[in-house]
Design an enzyme around this catalytic site. Structure first.
Site, mmCIF file in Angstrom:
data_model
loop_
_atom_site.group_PDB
_atom_site.id
_atom_site.type_symbol
_atom_site.label_atom_id
_atom_site.label_comp_id
_atom_site.label_asym_id
_atom_site.label_seq_id
_atom_site.Cartn_x
_atom_site.Cartn_y
_atom_site.Cartn_z
ATOM 1 N N PRO A 1 0.790 -1.238 0.000
ATOM 2 C CA PRO A 1 0.000 0.000 0.000
ATOM 3 C C PRO A 1 0.816 1.280 0.000
ATOM 4 C CG PRO A 1 0.109 -0.883 2.217
ATOM 5 C CD PRO A 1 0.863 -1.845 1.351
ATOM 6 N N CYS A 2 2.154 1.199 -0.088
ATOM 7 C CA CYS A 2 2.924 2.422 0.154
ATOM 8 C C CYS A 2 2.749 3.473 -0.945
ATOM 9 C CB CYS A 2 4.403 2.095 0.367
ATOM 10 S SG CYS A 2 5.100 1.040 -0.862
ATOM 11 N N LYS A 3 2.215 3.092 -2.110
ATOM 12 C CA LYS A 3 1.997 4.080 -3.173
ATOM 13 C C LYS A 3 0.518 4.429 -3.359
ATOM 14 C CE LYS A 3 6.196 4.562 -5.102
ATOM 15 N NZ LYS A 3 7.094 4.010 -4.062
#
Lengths: 264, 204
Positions: free
Chosen positions: B159-161
């Site tokens: 989910p980091c982007k």
């Protein structure tokens, strides 16, 4: 800032004495192998410290299994390699007498319970995902995002090669605080037996701007039961008046999370 | 940083999604506890045909693989040779909320008929991170993680982007969960019905 270097060093140097034994049903031949004794770093992960263990036992198993994925259990319970070794140890403290006796397997990998670990890249991937998640909580991801790839590599290599100075040269940036002197939120996971770990948004300061203590943090999670809670991390129980921000700077694991084991 | 959503917003957007799912009988269901932040999610299971060459023989002897091929052939009543028969696999998708990232997260698993997981290499191949140029990024895009609620291994699209991705749709999407899922879901075999687009478009 993580200024108390003596504490950081003590945490880094934490070790657990382990006795590895091969599952007796996997011994191929008449001779059972000797156990393998090893002092393992609390902050590391089993796949990173068991190369020699693997080579030691490989000679005694069926040749078809030489390349099989190795896994570890304690008292019949598979150990999640993606938890730092110290966390796994703390979780089982009531049942452990030293050395910690663990069983090695090369057969019947329990993939419904354990993440596969085909290479060190799997460990690196997991470790870096935790670092990123922790920084989202602390700095809205700004520190990790501004790092170069070589800084990420240095964190990983420092951990992998057990080099304190190499690791902390970069990690000190992840422990930086702004003008308000605190993180936005504290990265933590609370473990209680087999239940899902507790992870929530917790600020390091109260609404009045006072630094939260460990006890106030526990009150946020456990309300009136907070006084019954015993918290263990790195094998010790921090005093209940310890500031939460300080704990996050000094008692976090290399993945930048406080991994707290809770008992009542 | 990007477009993040609160837990309450996630529940609200997802409830709208669920309304459409029920209208078109798409099969999503709520699981978990909606009253506790981050503790509820939606689930869907589908059967997908996979090319036979994705069958993982690593953990079986050749003999067992041959046996399974024969079984596949017999069950399908197909005149095609066994080697070209597709395998039917179960894919299970979970849309969770990430408290840390304040975004939705996609966890999923894929199983052969005998219950074994499809290996990560096969998942990457389908995801498109197998190509040479993306080799170094595949670990950052998709890997196994512990499902935060079920505490079992699941594949996760990192989910980091996501917040950054959603920020590009800040002015144009009325439902970030649908916008996000329709974009990333297709890379792992999940295709949303066009009916969901009415939740996203401001014109409708």
């Amino acid at each position: 800032m993580a200024n108390d270097r003596e504490v950081l060093r003590e945490i880094w140097d934490g070790r657990v004495p382990v006795c590895f034994q091969l599952d007796s049903s996997e011994v191929n031949g008449l001779q059972a192998p000797d156990p393998y004794y090893l002092m393992v770093p609390r902050l590391s992960y089993f796949p990173l410290v068991t190369d020699k263990v693997r080579r030691h036992f490989q000679r005694y198993i069926h040749p078809d299994k030489h390349d099989a994925e190795m896994w570890v259990d304690f008292n019949g319970q598979p150990l999640k390699w993606h938890y730092p070794i110290g966390v796994l140890f703390d979780l089982h403290i009531p049942e452990i007498s030293l050395p910690w006796c663990l069983t090695i397997h090369f057969d019947k990998f329990p993939e419904a319970e354990l993440l596969h670990c085909s290479s060190r890249e799997a460990v690196e991937s997991y470790f870096m995902s935790c670092i990123k998640e922790a920084d989202v909580l602390k700095h809205r991801s700004q520190v990790v995002s501004n790092m170069q790839k070589k800084d990420h590599n240095q964190l990983w290599l420092g951990l992998q090669n057990d080099k304190f100075d190499q690791f902390w040269a970069v990690n000190r940036k992840l422990m930086e605080v702004g003008s308000d002197e605190t993180f936005k939120y504290i990265p933590f996971r609370l473990y209680q037996g087999d239940e899902p770990f507790i992870q929530r948004l917790v600020k390091p300061v109260t609404e009045e701007g006072q630094r939260k203590t460990l006890f106030q943090f526990l009150q946020e999670i456990y309300a009136e039961n907070a006084s019954k809670v015993k918290v263990t991390t790195h094998g010790v129980e921090p005093p209940s008046d310890t500031p939460l921000q300080w704990m996050s700077e000094h008692l976090s694991y290399p993945d930048n999370f406080l991994h707290l084991c809770v008992a009542f | 940083m990007g477009w993040t959503i609160s837990w309450e917003e996630f529940v609200s957007y997802t409830a709208d999604f669920m309304t459409v799912s029920e209208e078109i009988c798409d099969g999503w269901v709520w699981q978990g506890d909606k009253e506790r932040s981050g503790s509820a999610y939606i689930v869907k299971k589908i059967q997908l045909q996979m090319p036979a060459d994705t069958y993982d023989c690593k953990q079986e002897t050749n003999e067992n693989c041959d046996d399974l091929s024969v079984v596949e052939f017999e069950e399908s009543h197909s005149v095609a040779v066994a080697e070209s028969a597709d395998l039917e696999c179960t894919w299970e998708y979970h849309v969770l909320y990430s408290i840390s990232y304040a975004t939705p997260v996609l966890y999923f698993n894929a199983f052969y008929r005998d219950g074994r997981l499809l290996p990560l290499e096969v998942i990457w191949k389908r995801h498109g991170t197998e190509t040479e140029a993306l080799q170094h990024m595949r670990w950052e895009a998709l890997s196994q993680q512990e499902h935060p609620i079920l505490r079992r291994p699941f594949y996760q699209l990192h989910p980091c982007k996501t917040a950054e991705f959603l920020s590009h749709h800040l002015g144009s999407s009325l439902n970030p969960v649908v916008t996000w899922l329709s974009s990333i879901g297709r890379t792992v075999g999940l295709h949303l019905d066009n009916e969901y687009s009415k939740l996203v478009n401001k014109n409708v």
